[in-house]
Design an enzyme around this catalytic site. Structure first.
Site, PDB file in Angstrom:
ATOM      1  N   GLU A 286      -6.835   4.497   8.092  1.00 45.36           N
ATOM      2  CA  GLU A 286      -6.643   5.924   7.790  1.00 45.36           C
ATOM      3  C   GLU A 286      -7.886   6.503   7.106  1.00 45.36           C
ATOM      4  OE1 GLU A 286      -2.943   5.335   5.731  1.00 45.36           O
ATOM      5  OE2 GLU A 286      -2.034   4.740   7.624  1.00 45.36           O
TER       6      GLU A 286
ATOM      7  N   GLY B 136       2.892   1.984  10.773  1.00 49.70           N
ATOM      8  CA  GLY B 136       3.875   3.045  10.571  1.00 49.70           C
ATOM      9  C   GLY B 136       4.633   3.439  11.826  1.00 49.70           C
TER      10      GLY B 136
ATOM     11  N   LYS C 179       0.112   4.249  -0.165  1.00 55.01           N
ATOM     12  CA  LYS C 179      -0.503   5.434   0.458  1.00 55.01           C
ATOM     13  C   LYS C 179      -0.262   6.660  -0.439  1.00 55.01           C
ATOM     14  CE  LYS C 179      -0.198   3.075   4.831  1.00 55.01           C
ATOM     15  NZ  LYS C 179      -0.115   3.091   6.268  1.00 55.01           N
TER      16      LYS C 179
ATOM     17  N   HIS D 299      -9.485   1.056   5.101  1.00 55.74           N
ATOM     18  CA  HIS D 299      -8.208   1.189   5.800  1.00 55.74           C
ATOM     19  C   HIS D 299      -8.417   2.104   7.006  1.00 55.74           C
ATOM     20  CE1 HIS D 299      -4.086   2.311   6.697  1.00 55.74           C
ATOM     21  NE2 HIS D 299      -3.721   1.243   6.026  1.00 55.74           N
TER      22      HIS D 299
ATOM     23  N   GLU E 215      -5.159  -5.151  10.730  1.00 54.61           N
ATOM     24  CA  GLU E 215      -4.122  -4.157  10.986  1.00 54.61           C
ATOM     25  C   GLU E 215      -4.377  -3.468  12.322  1.00 54.61           C
ATOM     26  OE1 GLU E 215      -2.244  -2.800   7.023  1.00 54.61           O
ATOM     27  OE2 GLU E 215      -3.858  -1.433   7.523  1.00 54.61           O
TER      28      GLU E 215
ATOM     29  N   ASN F 243       0.878  -1.173   0.000  1.00 55.35           N
ATOM     30  CA  ASN F 243       0.000   0.000   0.000  1.00 55.35           C
ATOM     31  C   ASN F 243       0.914   1.221   0.000  1.00 55.35           C
ATOM     32  OD1 ASN F 243      -1.813   2.046   0.423  1.00 55.35           O
ATOM     33  ND2 ASN F 243      -2.386   1.422   2.510  1.00 55.35           N
TER      34      ASN F 243
ATOM     35  N   SER G 279       3.753  -2.418  10.194  1.00 50.47           N
ATOM     36  CA  SER G 279       5.211  -2.495  10.318  1.00 50.47           C
ATOM     37  C   SER G 279       5.792  -3.847   9.879  1.00 50.47           C
ATOM     38  CB  SER G 279       5.656  -2.151  11.749  1.00 50.47           C
ATOM     39  OG  SER G 279       5.267  -0.821  12.059  1.00 50.47           O
TER      40      SER G 279
END
Ligand SMILES: O=C[C@H](O)COP(=O)(O)O
Length: 253
Positions: A97, A173, A11, A95, A167, A9, A213
């Protein structure tokens, strides 16, 4: 046996030139389709170019979000019909985010998963808990509810085509990874929920990725776990060298 699926991904990273360079660097080096499904989910701007540049290889292109309608007055949005039209095959839905910054809900996730399936796109449906939820012992309940809502009213045949990405939000991240055992336990909880909702055949077929990660140094251990069938990777998918190492680990799992 479920085929491993490694998805990058990107992003909101990379320029046109950088995306082009990545495609050139991985050309001819992606393991074959019998071993692993390899996917790059790129910014919308680069999708068409990447579809062309990866043709004939086991490298499939996905988008990072989409609207659920086929067309309409939705300024700035992209539809499943438009994605399919240019050769996109996968779509990340829900996701964390998107849930956090763009108000996506379990209900909109469900509508988008249905739309993706209706148009022959493979949905990668994301679920996962916050740090606070984990610390309160709520992880299993949170992911079970997200899976139940996200897969509501979807046939067993379609559930089997869906990829679920677990996730934990606190691991995205941050360099913090869930231990392989903890990640596997939650993926098992997800699989059991799928069995309850859609039957054992669906649970045995659905592929569950871990994300947060993931990097070349930890992917092997994660892929060795019974309920982890792949990875959804942010940072470590940006460089061709580390992405190829992740694919190699997926192919050998
Ligand atoms: O979609 C990918 C995930 O958000 C994980 O990102 P990360 O590998 O940079 O932690």
């Amino acid at each position: 046996m479920r085929k491993p699926i490694i998805a990058g991904n990107w992003k909101m990273y990379k320029t046109h030139e950088e995306a082009k360079r990545f495609a050139a660097e991985v050309r001819g080096l992606v393991p074959d389709a019998g071993q692993v499904d390899a996917v790059i989910c790129a910014p919308a701007l680069f999708l068409e170019q990447l579809v062309t540049e990866t043709k004939g290889q086991n490298l499939h292109i996905g988008a990072q979000t989409m609207h659920e309608e086929d067309s309409g007055a939705f300024t700035g949005e992209i539809s499943p019909v438009q994605l399919k039209d240019i050769g996109v095959e996968y779509i990340i839905i829900g996701h964390s985010e998107r849930r956090q910054y763009f108000n996506e809900t379990d209900e909109s996730v469900n509508r988008k998963v249905k739309a993706a399936l209706a148009h022959g796109l493979v949905p990668i449906m994301c679920v996962g808990e916050t740090l606070e939820q984990r610390e309160n012992g709520d992880t299993n309940r949170v992911v079970q509810e997200q899976v139940k809502a996200g897969l509501a009213d979807i046939s067993a045949a379609d559930v089997q085509k869906t990829v679920i990405a677990y996730e934990p939000i606190w691991a995205i991240g941050t360099g913090k990874t869930a231990t392989a055992e903890d990640a596997n336990t939650v993926c098992q909880v997800i699989r059991e929920k799928v069995a309850e909702l859609s039957g054992q055949e669906s649970a045995d077929a659905v592929r569950i990725q871990y994300g947060g990660s993931v990097k070349p140094a930890n992917i092997q251990e994660l892929m060795g776990m019974e309920h982890i069938d792949g990875a959804l990777v942010g940072g470590a998918s940006l460089e061709s060298e580390s992405f190829l190492k992740l694919l190699e680990a997926g192919a050998n799992a």
